[in-house]
Structures are given as structure tokens and as C-alpha cells.
Design an enzyme around this catalytic site. Structure first.
Site, PDB file in Angstrom:
ATOM      1  N   THR A   1      17.276  16.687 -34.946  1.00 57.70           N
ATOM      2  CA  THR A   1      18.178  17.953 -34.766  1.00 57.70           C
ATOM      3  C   THR A   1      18.580  19.019 -36.921  1.00 57.70           C
ATOM      4  O   THR A   1      18.841  19.978 -36.182  1.00 57.70           O
ATOM      5  CB  THR A   1      19.610  17.711 -34.461  1.00 57.70           C
ATOM      6  OG1 THR A   1      18.873  17.315 -32.951  1.00 57.70           O
ATOM      7  CG2 THR A   1      20.940  18.524 -33.894  1.00 57.70           C
TER       8      THR A   1
ATOM      9  N   GLY B   1      35.999  22.389 -33.300  1.00 59.99           N
ATOM     10  CA  GLY B   1      35.569  20.986 -34.562  1.00 59.99           C
ATOM     11  C   GLY B   1      34.549  22.061 -35.042  1.00 59.99           C
ATOM     12  O   GLY B   1      34.836  23.178 -35.627  1.00 59.99           O
TER      13      GLY B   1
ATOM     14  N   HIS C   1      33.777  24.666 -69.512  1.00 56.74           N
ATOM     15  CA  HIS C   1      34.660  26.327 -68.654  1.00 56.74           C
ATOM     16  C   HIS C   1      33.790  27.283 -68.899  1.00 56.74           C
ATOM     17  O   HIS C   1      32.972  27.401 -70.212  1.00 56.74           O
ATOM     18  CB  HIS C   1      36.160  25.962 -69.406  1.00 56.74           C
ATOM     19  CG  HIS C   1      36.668  27.423 -69.597  1.00 56.74           C
ATOM     20  ND1 HIS C   1      38.081  27.263 -68.627  1.00 56.74           N
ATOM     21  CD2 HIS C   1      37.146  28.095 -70.200  1.00 56.74           C
ATOM     22  CE1 HIS C   1      37.956  28.564 -68.426  1.00 56.74           C
ATOM     23  NE2 HIS C   1      37.673  28.752 -69.689  1.00 56.74           N
TER      24      HIS C   1
HETATM   25  P1  NAD Z   1      33.115  18.047 -33.043  1.00 61.03           P
HETATM   26  O1  NAD Z   1      34.005  16.540 -31.963  1.00 61.03           O
HETATM   27  O2  NAD Z   1      33.690  17.682 -34.430  1.00 61.03           O
HETATM   28  O3  NAD Z   1      34.886  19.177 -32.296  1.00 61.03           O
HETATM   29  C1  NAD Z   1      35.309  19.089 -30.660  1.00 61.03           C
HETATM   30  C2  NAD Z   1      36.392  19.699 -30.820  1.00 61.03           C
HETATM   31  O4  NAD Z   1      36.163  20.338 -29.552  1.00 61.03           O
HETATM   32  C3  NAD Z   1      37.299  18.786 -31.040  1.00 61.03           C
HETATM   33  O5  NAD Z   1      38.390  19.744 -31.885  1.00 61.03           O
HETATM   34  C4  NAD Z   1      38.009  18.580 -29.784  1.00 61.03           C
HETATM   35  O6  NAD Z   1      39.528  18.337 -29.882  1.00 61.03           O
HETATM   36  C5  NAD Z   1      37.712  20.088 -28.788  1.00 61.03           C
HETATM   37  N1  NAD Z   1      37.287  20.458 -27.812  1.00 61.03           N
HETATM   38  C6  NAD Z   1      36.995  18.752 -27.193  1.00 61.03           C
HETATM   39  N2  NAD Z   1      36.987  19.403 -25.244  1.00 61.03           N
HETATM   40  C7  NAD Z   1      37.571  20.718 -25.678  1.00 61.03           C
HETATM   41  C8  NAD Z   1      37.925  21.182 -24.053  1.00 61.03           C
HETATM   42  N3  NAD Z   1      37.828  20.842 -23.035  1.00 61.03           N
HETATM   43  N4  NAD Z   1      38.576  22.551 -24.217  1.00 61.03           N
HETATM   44  C9  NAD Z   1      38.731  22.528 -25.557  1.00 61.03           C
HETATM   45  N5  NAD Z   1      38.347  22.512 -26.920  1.00 61.03           N
HETATM   46  C10 NAD Z   1      38.081  21.025 -26.636  1.00 61.03           C
HETATM   47  O7  NAD Z   1      32.052  18.347 -32.369  1.00 61.03           O
HETATM   48  P2  NAD Z   1      31.212  19.976 -32.829  1.00 61.03           P
HETATM   49  O8  NAD Z   1      32.154  20.701 -33.639  1.00 61.03           O
HETATM   50  O9  NAD Z   1      30.818  20.010 -31.080  1.00 61.03           O
HETATM   51  O10 NAD Z   1      30.398  19.489 -33.857  1.00 61.03           O
HETATM   52  C11 NAD Z   1      29.186  18.139 -32.941  1.00 61.03           C
HETATM   53  C12 NAD Z   1      28.944  16.688 -34.123  1.00 61.03           C
HETATM   54  O11 NAD Z   1      28.180  17.094 -35.344  1.00 61.03           O
HETATM   55  C13 NAD Z   1      30.323  16.463 -35.326  1.00 61.03           C
HETATM   56  O12 NAD Z   1      30.763  15.402 -35.309  1.00 61.03           O
HETATM   57  C14 NAD Z   1      30.704  17.430 -36.245  1.00 61.03           C
HETATM   58  O13 NAD Z   1      30.954  16.182 -38.074  1.00 61.03           O
HETATM   59  C15 NAD Z   1      28.768  17.326 -36.429  1.00 61.03           C
HETATM   60  N6  NAD Z   1      28.356  18.451 -37.639  1.00 61.03           N
HETATM   61  C16 NAD Z   1      28.722  18.426 -38.962  1.00 61.03           C
HETATM   62  C17 NAD Z   1      28.311  19.479 -39.425  1.00 61.03           C
HETATM   63  C18 NAD Z   1      28.830  19.480 -40.939  1.00 61.03           C
HETATM   64  O14 NAD Z   1      28.775  18.497 -41.814  1.00 61.03           O
HETATM   65  N7  NAD Z   1      29.153  20.732 -41.940  1.00 61.03           N
HETATM   66  C19 NAD Z   1      28.276  20.505 -38.815  1.00 61.03           C
HETATM   67  C20 NAD Z   1      27.519  20.973 -37.568  1.00 61.03           C
HETATM   68  C21 NAD Z   1      28.670  19.654 -36.420  1.00 61.03           C
END
Ligand code: NAD
Length: 472
Positions: free
Chosen positions: A41, A182, A443
Site C-alpha cells: 500500500t 484523520g 544558520h
Molecule cells: P485515522 O484513524 O487517522 O482517521 C480517521 C478519522 O475519521 C478520525 O479522526 C475519526 O474520528 C474519524 N471518523 C471515524 N468515523 C467517522 C464518521 N462516521 N464520520 C466522521 N468522521 C469519522 O484514519 P485515516 O485517515 O483513514 O488513515 C488510516 C491510517 O493510515 C492511519 O493510521 C494513518 O496514520 C495512516 N496514514 C498515515 C499517513 C502518514 O503517515 N502521513 C498518511 C496516510 C495514512
């Protein structure tokens, strides 16, 4: 004749391929089974394509302000196909590199779907049929897949996950609703907004990035709103339907009222769940932890010769966490001491400015019973931030009052994702804030702000006005 391996790794993402190469380097006869593209992924549908697209969108949005830098141009436009071509080329180049490394380390690659039938036996189903493979150890690194919420209308056309959004070539939605504030939601919102689209985020919790430091989440929220992204928090989507003009209508509950908004596309970004589909034969199972595979601190599952790492187990779903776990699991199979510090895992978000955090926030440290000291430096005092027209931001460091050791750091600034390594290095080696203050940093750099933040712990930051009421 049947092949017999020391280790078969299922899944070739950053967890799987790194573990396979490490195992091969330690002298283990190793194979990888992958049902899709090598790289998993992260390389094919996650980190690399997103950040490549975001590099284009950052440049495009910055180019709109080139006047401020004394540069003028006659016309600015983008070509989505060319942006996607560049992303695909970069992904292909990295994939070729990983395949080359696996081959050069004598790791056998099987393109097919693996099913574990017994402790040491796997059936690999590929285009030529089924093959039985035997192995001393198995490492499951099958990753995760998007969670699809049970909301009416999620199966409608143009209600999509990040997997599909990343490959769209025909058009860029001019109006996009993102369900979930998220990491994926925030990064995709940034990309679309920078490309000029209208973006609305609907988040169920009381703030975006609910698991992150409050100040980071609030500052980022302000920053995104300033850029024109609409954010609704404490809001729950109740249904999606087709609107008359061919768009999608999204109904959500906010402050006990049902509201609605419409868009051409809706992105589902509410999290990812462990991918174990078809992994076990009907008469074989491992103890699970909800939908994830249960492991001990050595990444062994309920069958001790079978290990699991990365998104398929509970914990941080991050590429570099999976790689580190893969190394640790292989070292355990080889009776070696773990060489990596699994307790210190930085998290990064590639917005502009970037977000990077490691260790505990001040709230978390207090909850764990620590007496803490805080140092903080606002980036507007940092010359490199000013000369490169960086956004508002800060570097915050949390220390243990008793030992002076760094407990955590939260960064919202340009290049935060590169700078966070300094704090991770300090934490992995038990360094104090005085150790960090000792370092002479060049710097002008963004990193200089680390010196200021750690000096601020004792009120001694040179480029910070004395606090009111202070004797200095
Ligand atoms: P996440 O868990 O980071 O965020 C999901 C969000 O959706 C949460 O804030 C939650 O409160 C909200 N949510 C859940 N159900 C909901 C609903 N029904 N209505 C509205 N909001 C709702 O998940 P993600 O953003 O899908 O990412 C998945 C994983 O992939 C995470 O663990 C993330 O750390 C990882 N990821 C990391 C990076 C990075 O490191 N830059 C980038 C992309 C993804």
C-alpha cells in the site's frame, strides 16, 4: 521438488520487503509472496503516490504567489494526466528498485495469493495453479484496507476511498467532501484545496486529528480554514444520496441538527483495518485481537513460528513502524537482540507546513505521572521560515523534570518531517534537553529552532522575547 524455506514473508509492503531483505542478509533462505504489486500500500496506493501528488500541488499553490518573490509569469495551469504520469513513473522506479534489491539478496518472489494451511505450510495460488511451500517461519505482513462505514449511500458512484482517488485521471473533483479528519482526510484535503477545489471535511470527534497534540490539531485546523477548507467537527454523516444535478448530497448531524452539503465526490477516510482476507485455510486460525492478529512483544502470534507485523496487528499504522517491526521479528527468529528502538516511532503529516510528532504530548506525559518541563519556539522568529515565506508554526519539546530526558516533541513547521529525526534520535538514546542544546546547528536553517525550543525550557532562548514579568 517442493521448496523449503527458512522464512516466507506474506506481503511485500515496507514491513514485508524490509523483513525479507534483513532475513536474507542474516543468511536465511527467504521468499516473499505478494498478490498485487511489490511495495504494498505504501508504495502503490499510499505514502509515495500521495506525497508525489502533494509535491505537485504544493508547487502549484506556491506558484500562485510567485509575485511575492519578485517572479512573474504569464499563465499558470496544470495537466492532471502529466501529474499522474509523474507519480506513476516515480512509483514504478521505486518498485523496480525494491524488486532489484530482493533479487540481489536472493529472495524468491512469488506473485500469488498465500493461504496458511498449517504451521509450516502455505499454499500459493498463482496464474499457473496452486503451489505448496514449506517453511520454518512465516511472517504475516498483509497490511490493511480502508474501513467502509455503514452509511446509506456509500456504494454510490463517486463515493470512494483514497485507493481510487489517487488514480483519478479523467477529472479532479471541483467539490469534494471528506468523511474523516484523520491523516488521510487532511492530506487529501490539502492536495485538492491546493489544486483549487472546494473541500469540506466532516469529522465525528470534537477536533481534526483527535489523537494528536491539541495545539497541533487546533493550529492546523486554523491553517486549513485560512486556506479555504471547511471543517465540521462533532459531525456525523447520516446518509449520502444522488442529488438532481448529478452531484452527491451528504447529510450530517451537527449540534443536534441535520444539515446537508453537496459535492461531485465523497472520500471515505475513517480509518483502515487489518487485511486477513483469505489468509487462513478453513481449519487453521490464529488468536485475534478484534479484527487484528494478536502478537506478543516479539511479534509472535498464537503459533510461535508465525509472526505478524505492520497494519495487520494493533498499533500505529505507519510504514516505518512496520519496517522496524519486521527487522525486530526477523532478529528474534535469528536469536538476535533487537537492534531498533520500537518505542520511539515518529508520525508525520505532509501538509504545508508539515506536522511531525514523536513520543508523548504534555497531556499524555502528565497522565502517565510525569512532572514535566516544556520548551516552545514559534517559527515566525526563525530566519529560514521568514525567507522562505513559511507559515506560522512552532516546535514544542516535552521533558521529564526529574531526569531532563526528552519525553516527546511536536512540530508544526516547514520540513518538520525531516527535522523530527533529531528528537527521535535523542529519545531513542535517552538524551536530555541539555544534550540537544549542546549541538551547534547551521544558520540559517529550520533546525535552529530546536536550539531555541530546548533553550526555552530554562527561559534562555536567544531569539525569543523575555516573558512578561520575568526578571530578564
Ligand atoms: P485515522 O484513524 O487517522 O482517521 C480517521 C478519522 O475519521 C478520525 O479522526 C475519526 O474520528 C474519524 N471518523 C471515524 N468515523 C467517522 C464518521 N462516521 N464520520 C466522521 N468522521 C469519522 O484514519 P485515516 O485517515 O483513514 O488513515 C488510516 C491510517 O493510515 C492511519 O493510521 C494513518 O496514520 C495512516 N496514514 C498515515 C499517513 C502518514 O503517515 N502521513 C498518511 C496516510 C495514512
Amino acid at each position: 521438488m517442493q521448496e523449503k524455506y527458512d522464512l516466507i514473508v506474506i506481503g511485500s509492503g515496507p514491513g514485508g520487503y524490509v523483513a525479507a531483505i534483513k532475513a536474507a542478509k542474516l543468511g536465511m533462505k527467504t521468499a516473499v509472496i505478494e498478490s498485487r504489486e511489490i511495495g504494498g500500500t505504501c508504495l502503490n496506493r499510499g505514502c509515495i503516490p500521495t506525497k508525489t501528488l502533494m509535491h505537485s500541488s504544493h508547487l502549484y499553490s506556491m506558484a500562485k504567489d510567485l509575485d511575492d518573490f519578485g517572479i512573474t509569469y504569464s499563465e499558470l495551469s496544470y495537466n492532471l494526466n502529466a501529474i499522474q504520469d509523474r507519480k506513476d513513473e516515480i512509483v514504478a522506479r521505486i518498485r523496480k528498485g525494491i524488486e532489484g534489491l530482493l533479487e540481489a539478496n536472493n529472495v524468491t518472489i512469488y506473485g500469488g495469493k498465500a493461504t496458511i494451511i498449517e504451521e509450516h505450510k502455505i499454499i500459493c495460488e498463482h496464474s499457473q495453479g496452486k503451489e505448496l511451500l514449506e517453511t520454518r517461519n512465516i511472517l504475516i505482513a498483509t497490511g490493511s484496507k480502508p474501513v467502509i462505514p455503514k452509511i446509506p449511500g456509500v456504494n454510490l458512484e463517486n463515493v470512494i476511498t483514497s485507493d481510487e482517488l489517487l488514480s483519478q485521471r479523467d477529472r479532479l473533483y471541483q467539490k469534494l467532501i471528506i468523511i474523516g479528519g484523520g491523516v488521510i482526510g487532511i492530506e487529501m484535503a490539502t492536495f485538492y484545496r491546493e489544486m483549487g477545489s472546494e473541500v469540506t471535511i466532516i469529522e465525528a470527534m470534537d477536533r481534526i486529528l483527535p489523537n494528536m497534540d491539541k495545539e497541533i490539531s487546533q493550529s492546523l485546523s486554523m491553517n486549513l480554514k485560512k486556506k479555504g477548507i471547511q471543517i465540521h467537527t462533532k459531525a456525523r454523516v447520516v446518509g449520502i444520496s444522488e442529488a438532481e444535478n448529478g452531484t452527491l448530497l451528504c447529510e450530517y448531524e451537527e449540534k443536534d441538527r441535520i444539515k446537508s452539503t453537496s459535492a461531485e465526490g465523497i472520500l471515505l477516510a475513517i480509518g483502515r483495518k487489518a487485511n486477513t482476507e483469505g489468509l487462513f485455510a478453513d481449519d487453521f486460525s490464529l488468536i485475534m485481537d478484534g479484527v487484528s492478529i494478536k502478537v506478543n512483544d516479539k511479534f509472535q502470534t498464537s503459533v510461535e513460528s508465525i509472526y505478524a507485523i505492520g497494519d495487520v496487528i494493533k498499533g500505529k499504522q505507519l510504514a516505518h513502524a512496520a519496517s522496524a517491526q519486521g527487522i525486530a521479528a526477523v532478529e528474534h527468529m535469528h536469536n538476535r537482540k533487537t537492534s531498533v528502538c520500537l518505542e520511539v516511532i515518529p508520525s508525520c503529516i505532509y501538509t504545508r507546513p508539515e506536522v511531525a510528532v514523536v513520543g508523548m504530548t504534555q497531556e499524555e506525559a502528565k497522565l502517565q505521572g510525569f512532572h514535566i518541563k516544556i520548551g516552545k519556539y514559534p517559527m515566525l522568529g526563525n530566519s529560514k521560515t521568514l525567507l522562505s515565506a513559511g507559515d506560522r508554526g512552532f516546535i514544542k519539546v516535552v521533558c521529564d523534570q526529574e531526569t531532563d530526558r526528552i519525553l516527546g516533541a511536536q512540530l508544526l513547521c516547514e520540513r518538520a518531517t525531516d527535522i523530527i529525526g533529531e528528537f527521535a534520535t535523542a529519545m531513542a538514546n535517552g538524551l536530555t534537553y541539555q544534550n540537544l542544546a549542546k549541538v551547534v546547528r547551521p544558520h540559517p536553517t529550520f533546525e535552529e529552532a530546536i536550539t531555541e525550543a530546548v533553550e526555552d525550557i530554562e527561559g534562555m532562548a536567544i531569539h525569543l522575547m523575555p516573558k512578561r514579568g520575568s526578571w530578564r
